[in-house]
Design an enzyme around this catalytic site. Structure first.
Site, PDB file in Angstrom:
ATOM      1  N   ILE A  74       0.812  -1.225   0.000  1.00 28.80           N
ATOM      2  CA  ILE A  74       0.000   0.000   0.000  1.00 28.80           C
ATOM      3  C   ILE A  74       0.835   1.260   0.000  1.00 28.80           C
ATOM      4  O   ILE A  74       0.300   2.345  -0.230  1.00 28.80           O
ATOM      5  CB  ILE A  74      -0.970   0.037   1.202  1.00 28.80           C
ATOM      6  N   GLY A  77       8.108   3.897   0.536  1.00 41.48           N
ATOM      7  CA  GLY A  77       8.831   5.090   0.935  1.00 41.48           C
ATOM      8  C   GLY A  77      10.305   4.951   0.637  1.00 41.48           C
ATOM      9  O   GLY A  77      10.762   3.985   0.043  1.00 41.48           O
ATOM     10  N   MET A  79      12.754   4.472   2.734  1.00 41.48           N
ATOM     11  CA  MET A  79      13.491   3.521   3.554  1.00 41.48           C
ATOM     12  C   MET A  79      12.715   2.242   3.871  1.00 41.48           C
ATOM     13  O   MET A  79      13.308   1.299   4.391  1.00 41.48           O
ATOM     14  CB  MET A  79      13.885   4.190   4.884  1.00 41.48           C
ATOM     15  N   ALA A  80      11.409   2.224   3.614  1.00 42.33           N
ATOM     16  CA  ALA A  80      10.621   1.043   3.959  1.00 42.33           C
ATOM     17  C   ALA A  80       9.410   0.950   3.048  1.00 42.33           C
ATOM     18  O   ALA A  80       9.024   1.905   2.387  1.00 42.33           O
ATOM     19  CB  ALA A  80      10.180   1.096   5.426  1.00 42.33           C
ATOM     20  N   LYS A  97       5.235  -3.083   8.152  1.00 43.08           N
ATOM     21  CA  LYS A  97       6.214  -2.119   7.653  1.00 43.08           C
ATOM     22  C   LYS A  97       7.568  -2.808   7.561  1.00 43.08           C
ATOM     23  O   LYS A  97       8.128  -3.218   8.567  1.00 43.08           O
ATOM     24  CB  LYS A  97       6.273  -0.924   8.601  1.00 43.08           C
ATOM     25  N   ASP A 195       7.421  15.859  15.198  1.00 43.45           N
ATOM     26  CA  ASP A 195       6.941  15.962  13.818  1.00 43.45           C
ATOM     27  C   ASP A 195       5.413  15.972  13.774  1.00 43.45           C
ATOM     28  O   ASP A 195       4.798  15.251  12.983  1.00 43.45           O
ATOM     29  CB  ASP A 195       7.501  14.817  12.973  1.00 43.45           C
TER      30      ASP A 195
END
Length: 695
Positions: A74, A77, A79-80, A97, A195
């Protein structure tokens, strides 16, 4: 294929991140929240991408640790990668993940991956996306590092704002309250999120609001600097001033970000905007967040105060942590206007809103909703208003008296202000704005503008405001004058004259003039300037440039070279013309020769084809024709004494009846002859002078 919303913020102040607006905002490890987006168009700042599930993926269909089977990809990114997976042991769907194989041996990324899991797992609150498991599996291509997280079906706050624009105060409060509950839990557990932004706030179909992405979280007992190798980490629009200026982060930095999110929900846009991320960061450090009511109508003063308190530039002026801000929200709730009663809002399948009125509407009144999140399904502000109204029902006479007193006091204040003058207003922060925008901001705030003399600036581009008086952090009388100073850009300097200097000397002079040397000087042949010295600059001498501009040096490679042409057996006049055209000087020597016609060239020294510098002398031997019979006995051949010691060569010439003449100095006994004039093999009369060039 599963739709994935594209990045909403292309600039992240720090190392590169990719924000998957509707699925998993990247935390530097790839992703950080577990939400499956609604199908259909995503409005606002998001675009729609697709992850092609048909592309071969070695994780899909694989059983990890004998428990989790990845079913659908789905989100991908940096890094993952994130999958919908089935937990075979508990028969449920989860978000899986998986770290990219390229980073499974990097200790820094493994530490951040572990940190995300432990940070979220320590928080016992339904307002945070749960981390269910963490593990490592071994496959044919290496280890597989993964996290198992709660799968949330719905949308992000970014998608809601993108499709709706500004929210009502009631809706904004209903969303910000669980966000503050999550921050309170994190801060009480000693964790800073670092964040907070709409992409990391999930709105589930069941009305739950959850905070995700603890990939940047830091424990309070560790160094709280928001930097990695000197680079600020986080999303620039929501960074507190101290995070931008010195990289430090604290619970008050999370409070600042929550205040900016509340402002964005109330207004529909961010408080600070700019053409570049650096201009947004500059406004964060040097300007205040304006009151929401200054940008939109219908916002209570109590919410203004809450936003301004949370986003104060001075961190000591903000609530201490998420718990303090949550308490402040609860304190102002009784003073906020109740939502209109008698209206039931439901989410249409396509994201629209339906309304119904009348006694037949039995369901509880709720604010508007959009597809994917039912506002009002939690303990909504409306619920609290009804609770408060019951709590204070017996105190109505007292409240009426207090209300009358407040109204009277307000009337006195208004009358006093009317008699005393126009009143005051906050001076808008103008530094970094262009002239037109600054004038418009002052006009809208009720001030007049005057200009100080423009000046140069190393940081503010030309045409933008570099200073103002009064500063943007004070209040001033409406109608008064605010003075602004526009930037001329970086100071102008002139290119100095560095001709004939060495490259090092030229660079030093350019540095003193605040100019930079371009990376690679260019070379050119030059007959007058020695090799390695500067001929000229580009731009030329005395050209005006901005300080810090680059200058290119044109450096001499020495005299230009020429190749001796083949003029053997060519008339001397033609040979002289050809040699002269190449910039060579000609020395003529007439000798007898029985094979070359009189007046033609016998040979040249240097020989044809040899490279020489322009301006060099070429000796041309010209034929005088055959030797007369009476003179034939007097001719001798010049011996080849090249590379012999000078004393030996001179004795050999004398032995043959020739007169040696030295060209150069004899410093050592091993000084040798480099050339002879006439050249070796030339027949000349006895007693002829032969020049020996030594070295």
């Amino acid at each position: 294929m599963a739709p994935v919303a594209a990045p909403a913020h292309p600039f992240i102040l720090g190392w590169v991140r990719i924000d998957w607006d509707g699925v998993w905002p990247c935390d530097g490890l790839g992703t950080g929240m577990a939400v499956v987006p609604d199908s259909g168009a995503i409005h606002g700042r998001s675009k729609l991408l697709t992850v092609d599930a048909t592309v071969a993926d070695p994780v899909i269909g694989r059983l990890l640790d004998g428990r989790y089977t990845a079913q659908e990809r789905i989100a991908v990114g940096g890094m993952a990668t994130v999958y919908v997976a089935h937990d075979n042991r508990l028969d449920r769907l989860v978000a899986l993940k998986v770290m990219h194989p390229a980073f499974t041996h990097d200790e820094d990324y493994l530490r951040r991956f572990q940190q995300e899991a432990t940070a979220a797992a320590r928080l016992n609150t339904p307002c945070v996306v749960s981390v269910l498991d963490q593990g490592r599996d071994h496959g044919p291509s290496g280890p597989v590092i993964y996290l198992v997280m709660e799968l949330v079906r719905g949308q992000t706050l970014r998608q809601l704002i993108g499709s709706r624009g500004r929210l009502t105060p009631t809706e904004a409060i209903e969303i910000i309250e669980p966000v503050l509950e999550a921050l309170a839990a994190a801060h009480n557990a000693g964790i800073i999120h670092r964040d907070i932004k709409p992409e990391n706030i999930l709105l589930g179909h069941d009305g739950q609001v959850k905070v995700a992405d603890f990939g940047l979280a830091r424990p309070l007992n560790q160094a709280t600097h928001a930097m990695t190798q000197g680079v600020v980490m986080g999303t620039v629009d929501y960074l507190a001033p101290e995070q931008v200026s010195d990289g430090s982060a604290s619970p008050r930095s999370d409070v600042y970000a929550a205040g900016v999110v509340l402002y964005e929900m109330l207004i529909g846009v961010l408080p600070h905007t700019g053409s570049t991320p650096m201009s947004v960061a500059y406004q964060s450090v040097h300007g205040e967040v304006p009151a929401p009511s200054a940008a939109a109508e219908g916002i209570p003063a109590e919410l203004d105060a809450l936003v301004l308190h949370a986003t104060a530039r001075d961190l000591d002026m903000r609530p201490a942590d998420g718990t303090a801000m949550l308490d402040e929200l609860h304190r102002v709730l009784p003073y906020l206007p109740a939502p209109a009663a008698g209206t039931v809002h439901t989410a249409a399948p396509g994201g629209g809103v339906h309304s119904a009125r009348g006694a037949g509407a039995r369901r509880r009144s709720r604010p508007r909703a959009t597809a994917g999140f039912a506002l009002g399904s939690r303990r909504s502000p409306e619920w609290r208003y009804r609770l408060l109204s019951r709590r204070f029902r017996g105190r109505r006479p007292v409240l009426a008296a207090v209300t009358a007193a407040v109204v009277l006091l307000c009337g006195i204040v208004v009358a006093s202000r009317a008699l005393s003058g126009p009143g005051t207003a906050p001076v808008p922060p103008l530094v970094g704005l262009d002239q037109a925008a600054a004038v418009q901001a002052l006009t809208d705030a009720g001030f007049t503008v005057a200009y100080d003399e423009a000046a140069t600036s190393d940081t503010i581009p030309a045409g933008k405001v570099m200073a103002q008086e009064p500063d943007g952090a004070v209040r001033a009388t409406r109608g008064s004058t605010v003075r602004i100073r526009l930037s001329l850009g970086r100071a102008k300097v002139r290119v100095p004259d560095v001709a004939t200097l060495s490259v090092a000397e030229a660079q030093a002079r350019l540095t003193r003039q605040q100019l930079n040397l371009s990376t690679t000087p260019r070379t050119e042949a030059n007959d007058t300037i020695p090799a390695g010295n500067v001929i000229r600059t580009e731009p030329a001498v005395n050209t005006e440039l901005a300080a810090g501009a680059q200058v290119t040096l044109i450096v001499s490679s020495g005299p230009a070279m020429a190749v001796v042409p083949n003029v053997i057996n060519v008339p001397i006049a033609t040979a002289q013309s050809q040699l002269g055209a190449l910039g060579l000087k000609v020395t003529r020597l007439d000798v007898n020769d029985e094979t070359v016609q009189s007046g033609n060239v016998i040979r040249t020294s240097p020989d044809p084809g040899q490279p020489v510098t322009r301006g060099s002398v070429v000796t041309v031997l010209v034929s005088k024709g055959p030797v007369d019979d009476e003179d034939r006995g007097d001719l001798v051949e010049v011996p080849n004494v090249i590379n012999q010691k000078y004393q030996n060569a001179a004795r050999e010439l004398q032995r043959r009846g020739l007169r040696p003449e030295r060209n150069g100095f004899v410093f050592f006994d091993d000084t040798v002859v480099r050339s002879t004039d006439p050249p070796p093999g030339t027949k000349v009369k006895k007693g002829t002078k032969v020049t020996l060039t030594i070295g």
